[in-house]
Design a protein around this motif. Structure first.
Motif, PDB file in Angstrom:
ATOM      1  N   THR A 198     -34.040  22.818  12.966  1.00 53.02           N
ATOM      2  CA  THR A 198     -34.804  22.968  11.719  1.00 53.02           C
ATOM      3  C   THR A 198     -34.052  22.354  10.530  1.00 53.02           C
ATOM      4  O   THR A 198     -32.905  22.699  10.263  1.00 53.02           O
ATOM      5  CB  THR A 198     -35.054  24.464  11.434  1.00 53.02           C
ATOM      6  OG1 THR A 198     -35.508  25.090  12.637  1.00 53.02           O
ATOM      7  CG2 THR A 198     -36.091  24.647  10.345  1.00 53.02           C
ATOM      8  N   CYS A 199     -34.737  21.448   9.835  1.00 51.72           N
ATOM      9  CA  CYS A 199     -34.160  20.842   8.636  1.00 51.72           C
ATOM     10  C   CYS A 199     -34.096  21.913   7.543  1.00 51.72           C
ATOM     11  O   CYS A 199     -35.109  22.541   7.231  1.00 51.72           O
ATOM     12  CB  CYS A 199     -35.017  19.662   8.166  1.00 51.72           C
ATOM     13  SG  CYS A 199     -34.653  19.115   6.480  1.00 51.72           S
ATOM     14  N   GLN A 200     -32.909  22.104   6.934  1.00 52.61           N
ATOM     15  CA  GLN A 200     -32.756  23.141   5.918  1.00 52.61           C
ATOM     16  C   GLN A 200     -33.283  22.701   4.551  1.00 52.61           C
ATOM     17  O   GLN A 200     -33.293  23.478   3.599  1.00 52.61           O
ATOM     18  CB  GLN A 200     -31.286  23.559   5.816  1.00 52.61           C
ATOM     19  CG  GLN A 200     -30.769  24.218   7.092  1.00 52.61           C
ATOM     20  CD  GLN A 200     -31.618  25.409   7.517  1.00 52.61           C
ATOM     21  OE1 GLN A 200     -31.650  26.439   6.858  1.00 52.61           O
ATOM     22  NE2 GLN A 200     -32.350  25.264   8.624  1.00 52.61           N
ATOM     23  N   GLY A 201     -33.714  21.447   4.498  1.00 60.32           N
ATOM     24  CA  GLY A 201     -34.296  20.972   3.235  1.00 60.32           C
ATOM     25  C   GLY A 201     -35.767  21.306   3.155  1.00 60.32           C
ATOM     26  O   GLY A 201     -36.268  21.732   2.120  1.00 60.32           O
ATOM     27  N   CYS A 202     -36.490  21.125   4.276  1.00 61.35           N
ATOM     28  CA  CYS A 202     -37.937  21.318   4.247  1.00 61.35           C
ATOM     29  C   CYS A 202     -38.422  22.365   5.253  1.00 61.35           C
ATOM     30  O   CYS A 202     -39.614  22.667   5.306  1.00 61.35           O
ATOM     31  CB  CYS A 202     -38.653  19.997   4.493  1.00 61.35           C
ATOM     32  SG  CYS A 202     -38.315  19.299   6.131  1.00 61.35           S
ATOM     33  N   ASN A 203     -37.477  22.897   6.044  1.00 60.05           N
ATOM     34  CA  ASN A 203     -37.828  23.915   7.045  1.00 60.05           C
ATOM     35  C   ASN A 203     -38.732  23.428   8.172  1.00 60.05           C
ATOM     36  O   ASN A 203     -39.318  24.226   8.895  1.00 60.05           O
ATOM     37  CB  ASN A 203     -38.474  25.142   6.376  1.00 60.05           C
ATOM     38  CG  ASN A 203     -37.431  26.062   5.798  1.00 60.05           C
ATOM     39  OD1 ASN A 203     -36.389  26.293   6.414  1.00 60.05           O
ATOM     40  ND2 ASN A 203     -37.687  26.554   4.603  1.00 60.05           N
ATOM     41  N   ILE A 222     -32.110  10.551   8.850  1.00 60.84           N
ATOM     42  CA  ILE A 222     -33.070  10.896   7.798  1.00 60.84           C
ATOM     43  C   ILE A 222     -34.086  11.872   8.385  1.00 60.84           C
ATOM     44  O   ILE A 222     -34.599  11.644   9.477  1.00 60.84           O
ATOM     45  CB  ILE A 222     -33.825   9.631   7.312  1.00 60.84           C
ATOM     46  CG1 ILE A 222     -32.850   8.522   6.881  1.00 60.84           C
ATOM     47  CG2 ILE A 222     -34.793   9.973   6.184  1.00 60.84           C
ATOM     48  CD1 ILE A 222     -32.006   8.861   5.686  1.00 60.84           C
ATOM     49  N   CYS A 223     -34.395  12.925   7.642  1.00 59.40           N
ATOM     50  CA  CYS A 223     -35.410  13.863   8.108  1.00 59.40           C
ATOM     51  C   CYS A 223     -36.771  13.170   8.033  1.00 59.40           C
ATOM     52  O   CYS A 223     -37.134  12.643   6.971  1.00 59.40           O
ATOM     53  CB  CYS A 223     -35.419  15.123   7.241  1.00 59.40           C
ATOM     54  SG  CYS A 223     -36.831  16.193   7.573  1.00 59.40           S
ATOM     55  N   PRO A 224     -37.530  13.139   9.110  1.00 56.01           N
ATOM     56  CA  PRO A 224     -38.830  12.456   9.097  1.00 56.01           C
ATOM     57  C   PRO A 224     -39.822  13.131   8.149  1.00 56.01           C
ATOM     58  O   PRO A 224     -40.765  12.490   7.688  1.00 56.01           O
ATOM     59  CB  PRO A 224     -39.326  12.583  10.543  1.00 56.01           C
ATOM     60  CG  PRO A 224     -38.167  13.087  11.342  1.00 56.01           C
ATOM     61  CD  PRO A 224     -37.229  13.755  10.414  1.00 56.01           C
ATOM     62  N   SER A 225     -39.605  14.407   7.845  1.00 58.50           N
ATOM     63  CA  SER A 225     -40.559  15.122   6.984  1.00 58.50           C
ATOM     64  C   SER A 225     -40.232  14.999   5.500  1.00 58.50           C
ATOM     65  O   SER A 225     -41.104  14.687   4.693  1.00 58.50           O
ATOM     66  CB  SER A 225     -40.600  16.604   7.356  1.00 58.50           C
ATOM     67  OG  SER A 225     -40.883  16.743   8.724  1.00 58.50           O
ATOM     68  N   CYS A 226     -38.980  15.248   5.123  1.00 60.94           N
ATOM     69  CA  CYS A 226     -38.655  15.259   3.690  1.00 60.94           C
ATOM     70  C   CYS A 226     -37.765  14.094   3.263  1.00 60.94           C
ATOM     71  O   CYS A 226     -37.478  13.940   2.077  1.00 60.94           O
ATOM     72  CB  CYS A 226     -38.010  16.591   3.297  1.00 60.94           C
ATOM     73  SG  CYS A 226     -36.368  16.850   3.993  1.00 60.94           S
ATOM     74  N   HIS A 227     -37.335  13.291   4.219  1.00 64.56           N
ATOM     75  CA  HIS A 227     -36.519  12.103   3.954  1.00 64.56           C
ATOM     76  C   HIS A 227     -35.145  12.400   3.370  1.00 64.56           C
ATOM     77  O   HIS A 227     -34.509  11.527   2.790  1.00 64.56           O
ATOM     78  CB  HIS A 227     -37.279  11.107   3.063  1.00 64.56           C
ATOM     79  CG  HIS A 227     -38.636  10.780   3.613  1.00 64.56           C
ATOM     80  ND1 HIS A 227     -38.824  10.101   4.793  1.00 64.56           N
ATOM     81  CD2 HIS A 227     -39.891  11.108   3.165  1.00 64.56           C
ATOM     82  CE1 HIS A 227     -40.119  10.001   5.038  1.00 64.56           C
ATOM     83  NE2 HIS A 227     -40.792  10.612   4.082  1.00 64.56           N
TER      84      HIS A 227
HETATM   85 ZN   LIG Z   1     -36.490  17.822   6.015  1.00 65.25          ZN
END
Ligand SMILES: [Zn+2]
Length: 242
Positions: A198-203, A222-227
């Protein structure tokens, strides 16, 4: 890999401190404006009382002038009384004199009343002057305190910016460019990915393959959801991995 990550994490720590300082300092201008408004309100309240006093004094002055004028008129008329030839003319003039004297009496009473009102108004002005002085004292102190806070915050930010410049020199150029681009939109930029991915930036969850790669390389992606720039949490936590 890990050194690059650590360098970027150090830079971000400085950026977070700068952001927190700026956020805390954000309210200062509004607080200063509010204090200015408070002082201005107290000043106009005092000025209103002073204007009322000046108005009353003007009224009293006008009334006293009218009394003087009327008295002159009466004196003039009285001196003319003996010159009147007919009793009718005499009576008419005597009546005018009587009316003028009564009017004068009324005005004299008004002057006395005005004098009382003036005394009350002078007290009101004095009270407002004291009130204003108290507000001026308090607000003055608060403004000085606030200005000191602004100066302190500015100095701290400057210090941190020096620290930031130094910290950014050891960050990988490509990573830094990416970081600075995202930083304009959101902070933190660099966030860990925690199990089960789980990305801690966008969950949001990152693809399992990506999470596995992050864990094995201890690098960044790079997180694919929040970059945001992501890394496996163990990359920074583990003592010296690999
Ligand atoms: Zn993210």
């Amino acid at each position: 890999m890990r050194e690059k990550l650590k360098a970027l994490a150090t830079l971000q720590q400085v950026d977070l401190e700068i952001a927190a300082l700026r956020k805390a300092a954000d309210i200062f201008p509004k607080q200063l404006t509010d204090l200015d408004k408070e002082l201005a309100a107290a000043r106009s309240a005092l000025e209103a009382e002073r204007a009322r006093l000046a108005d009353l004094e003007r009224q009293k002055g006008n009334l006293q002038q009218s009394i003087t004028d009327e008295k002159d008129k009466v004196r003039k008329w009285e001196s003319r009384l003996t010159e009147q030839r007919s009793t009718r003319e005499y009576a008419a003039l005597a009546r005018e004199i009587d009316i003028a004297k009564k009017a004068n009496q009324t005005m004299a009473e008004e002057v006395v009343e005005l004098g009382k009102t003036l005394a009350t108004q002078r007290d009101a002005v004095k009270a407002k002057e004291q009130e204003f002085a108290a507000v001026q004292d308090r607000v003055g102190g608060q403004v000085a305190e606030l200005k000191q806070k602004v100066t302190d915050a500015d100095a701290q930010v400057k210090e941190l910016e020096v620290k930031r410049a130094k910290a950014s020199t050891v960050v990988d150029v490509g990573l830094l460019r990416r970081y600075d681009t995202v930083r304009k939109k959101r902070l933190p930029v660099l966030v860990p990915v925690l199990a089960p991915g789980t990305c801690q930036g966008c969950n949001m969850n990152v693809p399992p393959q990506l999470y596995n790669t992050l864990r094995s390389t201890l690098g960044t992606d790079i997180c694919p959801s929040c970059h945001r720039i992501i890394y496996a949490s163990e990359a920074l936590e583990a003592p010296a991995a690999r």
